[in-house]
Design an enzyme around this catalytic site. Structure first.
Site, PDB file in Angstrom:
ATOM      1  CG  ASN A 154      48.487 -37.080 -31.301  1.00  0.00           C
ATOM      2  OD1 ASN A 154      48.522 -37.270 -32.513  1.00  0.00           O
ATOM      3  ND2 ASN A 154      49.271 -36.224 -30.705  1.00  0.00           N
ATOM      4  CD  GLU A 252      56.532 -31.359 -38.749  1.00  0.00           C
ATOM      5  OE1 GLU A 252      57.080 -31.641 -37.663  1.00  0.00           O
ATOM      6  OE2 GLU A 252      56.918 -30.436 -39.479  1.00  0.00           O
ATOM      7  CB  CYS A 286      54.274 -35.125 -31.356  1.00  0.00           C
ATOM      8  SG  CYS A 286      53.673 -33.452 -31.633  1.00  0.00           S
TER       9      CYS A 286
END
Ligand code: NAD
Length: 486
Positions: A154, A252, A286
């Site tokens: 992303n 993460e 995110c």
């Protein structure tokens, strides 16, 4: 020659130069058109094992090189990201579906990560300790050896380089696995930059590949530290493997970040921030604003203005049109996003705008009147969807924001900054922005989440990168061999 000339890398992985992988190659697909842009090498477990052996050999000389030599390579890498920004942005736009502004942000942060890492190479590597004996006692930071880096699709350039650059600067070698869907803009670009920057052969290996290659990398005995960015589901599996192998892992992971809008705000600015938080890069971030918690007295007006803005946004191919949103990455993601929207509407949510798509182009969507269980509110959507829920008191806003397994980012909009900070104190999260939405990143800031968003490790500023990519060694030295009673 252009940095990204495909004659150099087509069909190859970067492992001691550009070579054919044992697992073959795969097409690079442009999501907006479905057309094949190039072919890139794809790594399998055998390629990962060979790369890890080569990396652990090359790492010794790289760690022994002077800090000046390592810093010079990182500085040059930063310059190359700047000099070739437009070329790399072209790939980010076409291969990852980014709009031009997002692509520009990625190359800007990539250069910044390299410059920050260059400075890291010359930081004091430790401290002198007090000792009760006649000797010199030190705590020094030493490279961990080979760092395995796994990145998602992303924000492919930022999420790779933010680990690759500091790990290299601190004297480690790196085996890096980008997502195969963004193997060029998130993988080839980084490998080409370091190749041109003069990084010695074998110190960086770039191996696009799927979960199988990732699993091999996580389990490899020559790779003692893993830096993983991706979904919570994959992160849990990787954490389990690393726990069993007693391997250090930085995770993460996903998020479902809240934006709390208090009743004293400038509503137009709040709506603009909220739209950016949910729709930037099609919501595939995110830190995307996954939940809008809005004071009941302004909620209807907020929903109306947000929906009007969403309905007016252009969605299309960012390579040929001036659009606010590009395509989602693939049909799997699109179907997941749409499934969550449809299920939420079936559970009683009101679809104010959006909820429709053409090919991979998903309309920015606003939902309201959701129950806390509605899937588009309760889960990470990873699409351009803004669920809006009302609250009456700050305590209720804090309780709603806290009621999530994630803890990545939080935005609070209010004219009373101290009230905003007091509210933030009630909500566990890795990142808080008072008077901004939830999506932001800077190479100098410590980045990371809590709970299902990550293990609490941090990348970025302060001492975060040094702690992530070195370990502490206690060293003592004395003139003569120590004397003992027997
Ligand atoms: P994903 O977990 O499916 O894939 C991410 C990467 O991990 C890819 O390179 C993939 O090939 C690899 N992978 C998948 N399964 C693996 C396994 N079992 N072992 C080793 N490697 C494996 O993630 P995705 O859905 O493609 O990406 C989006 C997710 O990433 C979202 O949940 C998003 O929130 C998260 N993300 C987190 C951050 C952050 O910094 N916290 C940043 C960006 C994205």
């Amino acid at each position: 020659m252009a940095l990204m000339d495909s004659k150099v890398w087509a069909g190859s992985v970067f492992s001691d130069g550009w070579t054919a992988s044992r697992a073959g190659n795969a097409p690079v697909i442009e999501p907006a058109t479905g057309s094949e842009m190039a072919r890139v090498g794809v790594a399998g477990p055998e390629d990962v094992a060979a790369a890890a052996v080569s990396a652990s050999k090359a790492q010794r000389d790289w760690a022994a090189a002077s800090f000046e030599e390592r810093a010079a390579v990182l500085r040059r890498a930063g310059q190359l990201f700047e000099e070739h920004a437009e070329e790399i942005q072209g790939w980010l736009i076409r291969e990852s579906g980014a709009i031009a502004g997002k692509a520009g942000f990625e190359t800007h942060v990539a250069a910044g990560e390299c410059y920050e890492a260059a400075a890291l190479a010359s930081q004091s590597p430790g401290e002198i300790l007090p000792t009760a004996k006649k000797r010199l006692s030190l705590a020094r930071r030493v490279p961990v050896g080979v760092v395995g880096v796994i990145a998602p699709f992303n924000a492919p350039l930022i999420l790779g380089i933010r680990s690759v650059a500091p790990a290299l600067a601190l004297g480690n070698a790196v085996v890096f696995k980008p997502d195969p869907r963004t193997a060029v803009c998130g993988g080839v670009a980084i490998a080409r930059v370091f190749e041109e920057a003069g990084l010695p052969s074998g110190v960086l290996h770039m191996l696009p590949g799927g979960p199988e290659a990732g699993e091999a990398l996580v389990a490899d005995p020559n790779i003692p530290v893993i830096s993983f960015t991706g979904s919570t589901a994959a992160g849990r599996k990787i954490g389990e493997v690393c726990g069993r192998l007693l391997k250090r892992v930085h995770l993460e992971l996903g998020g479902n970040s809240a934006l709390v809008v208090l009743d004293d705000v400038d509503l137009d600015r709040a709506v603009s921030a909220g739209a950016w938080g949910s729709f930037f890069h099609q919501g595939q971030i995110c830190m995307t604003t996954g939940r809008h918690l809005v004071h009941a007295s302004i909620k209807d007006e907020y929903v109306e203005r947000l929906a009007a803005k969403a309905a007016a946004m252009r969605v299309g191919n960012p390579a040929v049109e001036d659009v606010a949103l590009g395509p989602l990455i693939d049909t799997h993601q699109r179907d997941k996003v749409h499934g969550l929207v449809v299920e939420s509407v079936e559970s009683g949510a009101r679809l104010v705008t959006g909820g429709a798509y053409e090919h991979l182009f998903y309309r920015p969507t606003v939902l309201t009147d959701l129950t806390p269980q509605a899937p588009a509110y309760a889960q990470e959507v990873f699409g351009p969807v803004a669920p809006v829920v009302a609250f009456s008191t700050p305590e209720e806003a804090a309780a709603l924001a806290r009621a999530s397994e994630y803890g990545l980012s939080l935005g609070i909009l209010t004219r009373d900054v101290m009230k905003g900070l007091a509210l933030a104190d009630l909500i566990p999260t890795g990142i808080v922005h008072i008077n901004d939405q939830t999506v932001d990143d800077e190479a100098v800031a410590p980045f990371g989440g809590l709970g299902a968003s990550g293990t609490g490790a941090r990348f970025g500023g302060g001492r975060a990168n040094t702690e992530a990519f070195t370990h502490t060694q206690w060293v003592t030295m004395q003139r003569d061999v120590a004397g003992y009673p027997f």
